[in-house]
Motif scaffolding. Structure first.
Motif, PDB file in Angstrom:
ATOM      1  N   SER A   8       0.805  -1.221   0.000  1.00 56.40           N
ATOM      2  CA  SER A   8       0.000   0.000   0.000  1.00 56.40           C
ATOM      3  C   SER A   8       0.838   1.272   0.000  1.00 56.40           C
ATOM      4  O   SER A   8       0.322   2.353   0.247  1.00 56.40           O
ATOM      5  N   GLY A   9       2.135   1.143  -0.280  1.00 57.09           N
ATOM      6  CA  GLY A   9       2.998   2.327  -0.228  1.00 57.09           C
ATOM      7  C   GLY A   9       3.256   2.932  -1.592  1.00 57.09           C
ATOM      8  O   GLY A   9       2.714   2.492  -2.616  1.00 57.09           O
ATOM      9  N   ASN A  34      -3.742   2.318  -2.260  1.00 59.59           N
ATOM     10  CA  ASN A  34      -3.875   3.584  -1.513  1.00 59.59           C
ATOM     11  C   ASN A  34      -4.654   4.576  -2.373  1.00 59.59           C
ATOM     12  O   ASN A  34      -5.230   4.192  -3.405  1.00 59.59           O
ATOM     13  N   TYR A 343       5.378  12.528  11.790  1.00 60.03           N
ATOM     14  CA  TYR A 343       6.281  11.498  11.285  1.00 60.03           C
ATOM     15  C   TYR A 343       7.718  11.898  11.598  1.00 60.03           C
ATOM     16  O   TYR A 343       8.029  13.073  11.497  1.00 60.03           O
ATOM     17  N   THR A 349      -3.358  12.086  10.680  1.00 57.92           N
ATOM     18  CA  THR A 349      -3.953  11.655   9.413  1.00 57.92           C
ATOM     19  C   THR A 349      -5.303  12.337   9.203  1.00 57.92           C
ATOM     20  O   THR A 349      -5.815  13.010  10.101  1.00 57.92           O
ATOM     21  N   GLY A 369       0.984   6.986   2.077  1.00 62.00           N
ATOM     22  CA  GLY A 369      -0.055   7.108   3.110  1.00 62.00           C
ATOM     23  C   GLY A 369      -1.135   8.075   2.697  1.00 62.00           C
ATOM     24  O   GLY A 369      -1.299   9.147   3.292  1.00 62.00           O
ATOM     25  N   SER A 370      -1.914   7.681   1.662  1.00 59.36           N
ATOM     26  CA  SER A 370      -3.056   8.504   1.240  1.00 59.36           C
ATOM     27  C   SER A 370      -4.257   7.589   1.019  1.00 59.36           C
ATOM     28  O   SER A 370      -4.090   6.391   0.802  1.00 59.36           O
ATOM     29  N   THR A 379      -4.754  12.404   3.812  1.00 59.97           N
ATOM     30  CA  THR A 379      -3.583  11.717   4.353  1.00 59.97           C
ATOM     31  C   THR A 379      -4.049  10.548   5.223  1.00 59.97           C
ATOM     32  O   THR A 379      -5.068  10.636   5.897  1.00 59.97           O
ATOM     33  N   SER A 380      -3.284   9.453   5.183  1.00 66.12           N
ATOM     34  CA  SER A 380      -3.670   8.281   5.983  1.00 66.12           C
ATOM     35  C   SER A 380      -2.459   7.564   6.579  1.00 66.12           C
ATOM     36  O   SER A 380      -2.591   6.495   7.153  1.00 66.12           O
ATOM     37  N   GLY A 381      -1.276   8.177   6.448  1.00 68.79           N
ATOM     38  CA  GLY A 381      -0.080   7.522   6.988  1.00 68.79           C
ATOM     39  C   GLY A 381       1.067   8.503   7.076  1.00 68.79           C
ATOM     40  O   GLY A 381       0.877   9.708   6.846  1.00 68.79           O
ATOM     41  N   ARG A 383       4.414   8.620   5.461  1.00 68.25           N
ATOM     42  CA  ARG A 383       4.971   9.135   4.205  1.00 68.25           C
ATOM     43  C   ARG A 383       3.830   9.179   3.193  1.00 68.25           C
ATOM     44  O   ARG A 383       3.413   8.162   2.656  1.00 68.25           O
ATOM     45  N   VAL A 384       3.310  10.352   2.942  1.00 64.82           N
ATOM     46  CA  VAL A 384       2.055  10.512   2.188  1.00 64.82           C
ATOM     47  C   VAL A 384       2.301  10.379   0.686  1.00 64.82           C
ATOM     48  O   VAL A 384       1.601   9.636  -0.001  1.00 64.82           O
TER      49      VAL A 384
END
Ligand code: AMP
Ligand code: GLY
Length: 427
Positions: A8-9, A34, A343, A349, A369-370, A379-381, A383-384
């Motif tokens: 998911s990155g 993602n 981070y 997030t 992380g989106s 944003t969800s993590g 490193r977006v």
């Protein structure tokens, strides 16, 4: 052909994006994916993370190749599971993934095969670890044994810092203990000096095809200051990897590693990543092995790769890699990571992201992380995004990436303006 990318990155976004360029690839699934992979109409996210369910999906959809991005499913045995079910997958088995999942395994392996690395000792008893620090003094490197997403490492410049890191890592809440389901361990290492580079190869168990060189920037702050992160930016090629250094790495590190794994009954198939420290004499030493592509190294490498990625990985998965040559864009690729506030600690997030540019062959925003919520990216993590550009020089690629970064907005975004600076300084 259908392909499944697991992860998911931004690395997995880049893998999926590059696989779309392959002539024989009709459809790319990303599990779970993602916000960026959701936005691209040519990619399809599938909300699956359990290994059994991934195998069921690959079988039901007649997926021709599964490519695994992150280390956790590899260490969890996804390759063993797929192979047992007759499904083609590119990556190392659980046993081979120990090169990354256990630092103690990796260090013992390197010693057995004469692969240059830092002197080390491994401890599960905090008192003995503290005594070792007192004997050796600082600087000294303290590492949690087990997967810690590049963050379980403290380069201690004082003995006080080293003692505190040992207490953190061997304490009751140590992440290593939970991940391994066993006694936490620390590895104490000699501190290597020089310049770092990432050297990543594709292996089919016996044969090796090197990817282009790259360099990652691990610290959160400009000028390589502050805590370690998963990586705040990268560029390729890395000028520190001269043809002479390249030849030494292949002969002194990569060949012995691949031959050693085969001889020990754990042939390594997958991306093998050697994190190097190259000293002033051009002597490379291995800081660590990873059993996967780096993130953000993958983003810059895949931006430059001209050869067909699907063909390469199918051959490797089938053990037929010999005589495969890769073609690269001669330009420099440079990626700048935009991270969420907080981070590399706990990121905030849920912030809206705006100003994303349309992608082109020369500029891509790979999402990490989106998430896509109600038609907008949030944003969800940690490193977006990884904003990645190609340019005729490091400076030009850096300028293009940063121009795009400045147009992208989310609250509290952190990034480094000095990605690639070492290479710019060389010219
Ligand atoms: P690792 O998770 O092992 O890649 O370590 C993260 C970072 O810590 C590396 O990229 C280096 O910057 C630093 N590091 C790790 N081990 C050493 C060492 N033995 N000497 C100097 N720096 C190190
Ligand atoms: N960028 C370093 C890593 O992926 O481990």
């Amino acid at each position: 052909m259908k392909v499944l990318v697991v992860g998911s990155g931004a690395r997995e976004h880049a893998l999926a994006w590059r696989l779309l360029h392959s002539a024989r690839v009709q459809h790319v699934y990303v599990a779970p994916g993602n916000g960026g992979t959701a936005l691209d109409p040519r990619l399809q996210n599938v909300p699956i993370t359990a290994l059994d369910a991934l195998a069921d999906f690959a079988a039901a959809e007649k997926v021709a190749l599964t490519v695994v991005g992150p280390e956790a499913p590899l260490a969890g045995g996804i390759v063993d599971l797929f192979r047992a079910r007759g499904l083609r997958i590119f990556g190392p088995t659980r046993a081979a993934a120990q090169l990354e999942s256990s630092k103690a395994f990796a260090k013992d392996f390197m010693q057995r095969h004469g692969i240059p690395t830092a002197a080390y000792a491994s401890f599960d008893d905090a008192r003995l670890a503290h005594a070792h620090v007192e004997r050796h003094g600082a600087p000294i490197v303290v590492k949690a044994d087990g997967l810690a997403a590049g963050k379980g490492v403290v380069v201690a410049t004082t003995t006080a810092e080293a003692h505190a890191a040992i207490d953190d890592m061997l304490g009751p809440n140590a992440p290593g203990a939970a991940a391994a389901g066993a006694q936490a361990r620390v590895v104490l290492e000699e501190c290597l000096v020089g310049e770092e580079a990432s050297f990543i190869v594709v292996c089919d168990g016996r044969h090796v095809v090197p990817l282009a060189s790259s360099q990652d920037h691990k610290r959160i702050g400009e000028g390589d200051t502050g805590p370690n992160t998963g990586g705040m930016g990268a560029y390729s090629p890395a000028p520190v990897v001269t043809p002479n250094v390249h030849a030494r790495v292949m002969q002194e590190i990569i060949r012995p590693a691949v031959d050693g794994m085969a001889r020990e009954g754990m042939p390594f198939t997958g991306f093998l990543y050697a994190g190097l420290m190259i000293d002033a004499h051009g002597q490379p030493r291995t800081i660590e092995f990873n059993c996967r592509l780096g993130d953000p190294e993958a983003q810059v490498l895949l931006m430059r790769l001209k050869s067909d990625l699907f063909e390469l990985l199918v051959r490797a998965a089938d053990g037929a890699l010999a005589e495969h040559e890769l073609q690269w864009d001669r330009r420099t690729a440079l990626g700048v990571v935009m991270a969420a506030p907080g981070y590399p600690g706990t990121p905030r997030t849920g912030d809206g992201v705006s100003g994303l540019p349309a992608g082109s062959d020369e500029l891509q925003v790979f999402h990490g992380g989106s998430a896509l919520r109600d038609g907008r990216i949030v944003t969800s993590g940690g490193r977006v995004l990884c904003v990645t550009a190609l340019g005729d020089s490091v400076r030009i690629a850096q300028g293009k990436a940063l121009a795009a970064v400045r147009d992208i907005r989310f609250d509290g975004a952190q990034w480094r303006n000095d990605i690639g600076q070492r290479a710019i300084g060389r010219h």
